[in-house]
Write an enzyme that holds these catalytic residues in place. Structure first.
Site, PDB file in Angstrom:
ATOM      1  CG  LEU A  56      -1.920  -1.111   1.386  1.00 50.29           C
ATOM      2  CD1 LEU A  56      -2.598  -1.034   2.750  1.00 50.29           C
ATOM      3  CD2 LEU A  56      -2.955  -1.078   0.272  1.00 50.29           C
ATOM      4  CG  ASP A  57       0.144   4.491  -2.714  1.00 49.97           C
ATOM      5  OD1 ASP A  57       0.960   3.739  -3.270  1.00 49.97           O
ATOM      6  OD2 ASP A  57      -0.763   5.093  -3.315  1.00 49.97           O
ATOM      7  NE  ARG A  58       4.848   8.892   3.315  1.00 50.34           N
ATOM      8  CZ  ARG A  58       4.301   9.944   3.938  1.00 50.34           C
ATOM      9  NH1 ARG A  58       4.050   9.903   5.235  1.00 50.34           N
ATOM     10  NH2 ARG A  58       4.008  11.036   3.265  1.00 50.34           N
ATOM     11  CG  ASP A  59       0.358   9.594   3.294  1.00 52.00           C
ATOM     12  OD1 ASP A  59       0.805   9.347   4.423  1.00 52.00           O
ATOM     13  OD2 ASP A  59       0.779  10.519   2.577  1.00 52.00           O
ATOM     14  CB  THR A  60      -3.165   3.747   1.125  1.00 47.60           C
ATOM     15  OG1 THR A  60      -3.298   4.753   0.114  1.00 47.60           O
ATOM     16  CG2 THR A  60      -4.375   2.821   1.060  1.00 47.60           C
TER      17      THR A  60
END
Length: 291
Positions: free
Chosen positions: A133-137
Site C-alpha cells: 500500500l502507498d505510505r498514506d493508505t
C-alpha cells in the site's frame, strides 16, 4: 520448511503438474529439483518426474531462505489480524511505508514483520510482502512468511484472483451507483504521479456507492488490475479525486492524506485449500467526516 498435500484426483499425475495446479511457480519447483529441497510421496524421497497416484500424499521439503542483510530489524508496533505457519495479514496504519527504500530504510512494515518473526524465534523465515500500500493508505496487507508461500500465491497475484477491496471518500457525488472505470494509466517522466493516457497500461477499477454526505461520497472499490496509484488516478480522471489527495487535486481542507483504506482482502490458501477473507474497520480519519 515442509508442506504436504493429499492428491484427490482419479488419474496419476506428475508432481510438477500437481504442484502447478496448487499454484507453485516454476522457479521454486526448479530450485527443489536442483537440490534445494526434496519431493516425497508416501513419505519416501522420489524423483521430480514421479507420478502421484490417487489418494497419495505429496510432501515438499525446502531449504530455508537466507535472511536479507539489507532489511533492518524493527520492533515498532505491528497490528496482526491473522497468522498461521505461512501467512500474516497486517492492518497497516496510514503514514507507514510498506517496504524500505532510499528515503525510508527502517520502521516499514517489512522491517517490523522481520523483527516480529525474530521475536517469535522464526529465524528460518524470510518474509515477503505479497500486497503493498502507498505510505498514506492504510488497511490490509498480505505477508508470506517464507519463499515457499510467496511462490504458491504468485499465480493468484499474476492472474488477479485475489480480492482486494478498498473504501474511499471522493469529492462530490457520482452520477452512477455502480460503474467500472477502464482507462489506461501511464507514468509521468521524472515524477511520482501517474496519468490516464492512451500510451499507458490497461487499468480497470470497479466501484459501488455506499453513502453520501455534504461534498463527499463513500465508495467501495475493487481493483481488477494493479497499477500504481490506480484508484487515485481513476477518480481524479472522472472529476472526483479522493478527499485529502493533494497529488491528484483532492480537497485537503479536512485531511492531510488521501482517504483510501484497504478494507477487504480475500484469497485461496494454497496450503489448506480454504478461502480466507479479512476485513478492516475504517479509521477515524474517515468517520470524523461522515458524522
Amino acid at each position: 520448511m515442509e508442506a504436504s498435500w493429499q492428491y484427490t484426483g482419479t488419474e496419476p499425475i506428475k508432481i510438477k503438474k500437481f504442484l502447478q495446479s496448487l499454484g507453485m511457480g516454476h522457479r521454486l519447483f526448479n530450485d527443489i529439483k536442483k537440490g534445494q529441497g526434496e519431493f516425497l510421496v508416501d513419505h519416501r524421497p522420489v524423483r521430480p518426474t514421479t507420478k502421484i497416484l490417487p489418494n497419495q500424499p505429496l510432501t515438499i521439503r525446502v531449504n530455508p531462505e537466507p535472511a536479507d542483510p539489507t532489511v533492518a530489524v524493527s520492533h515498532d508496533p505491528l497490528q496482526v489480524v491473522y497468522e498461521d505457519d505461512n501467512w500474516m495479514v497486517i492492518d497497516k496504519p496510514a503514514g507507514v511505508t510498506s517496504i524500505p527504500g532510499p528515503s525510508v530504510t527502517n520502521g516499514t512494515i517489512l522491517n517490523r514483520v522481520t523483527g516480529y518473526l525474530l521475536d517469535q524465534q522464526s529465524s528460518d523465515q524470510r518474509p515477503h510482502l505479497i500486497t503493498r500500500l502507498d505510505r498514506d493508505t492504510g488497511g490490509l496487507l498480505l505477508v508470506a512468511k517464507h519463499h515457499v508461500a510467496s511462490s504458491m500465491i504468485s499465480q493468484q497475484v499474476q492472474q488477479h484472483q485475489m480480492v482486494k477491496e478498498y473504501t474511499a471518500l471522493v469529492g462530490g457525488h457520482l452520477t452512477k451507483d455502480h460503474g467500472i472505470i477502464d482507462k489506461p494509466i501511464a507514468r509521468v517522466a521524472g515524477q511520482v504521479q501517474r496519468v490516464v493516457s492512451a500510451e499507458g497500461q490497461p487499468a480497470s477499477t470497479e466501484y459501488w456507492v455506499e453513502a453520501e454526505g455534504t461534498g463527499w461520497t463513500r465508495i467501495r472499490v475493487r481493483l481488477h488490475t494493479g497499477r500504481t496509484h490506480q484508484i487515485r488516478v481513476h477518480f481524479a480522471a472522472i472529476g472526483h479525486p479522493l478527499l485529502g489527495d493533494a497529488l491528484y487535486g483532492g480537497d485537503t481542507s479536512q485531511g492531510d492524506h488521501q482517504l483510501l483504506h484497504a478494507s477487504r482482502l480475500a484469497f485461496r490458501d494454497p496450503f489448506s485449500q480454504r478461502r480466507l477473507s479479512f476485513t478492516s474497520p475504517l479509521p477515524a480519519s474517515f468517520t470524523k467526516i461522515m458524522i
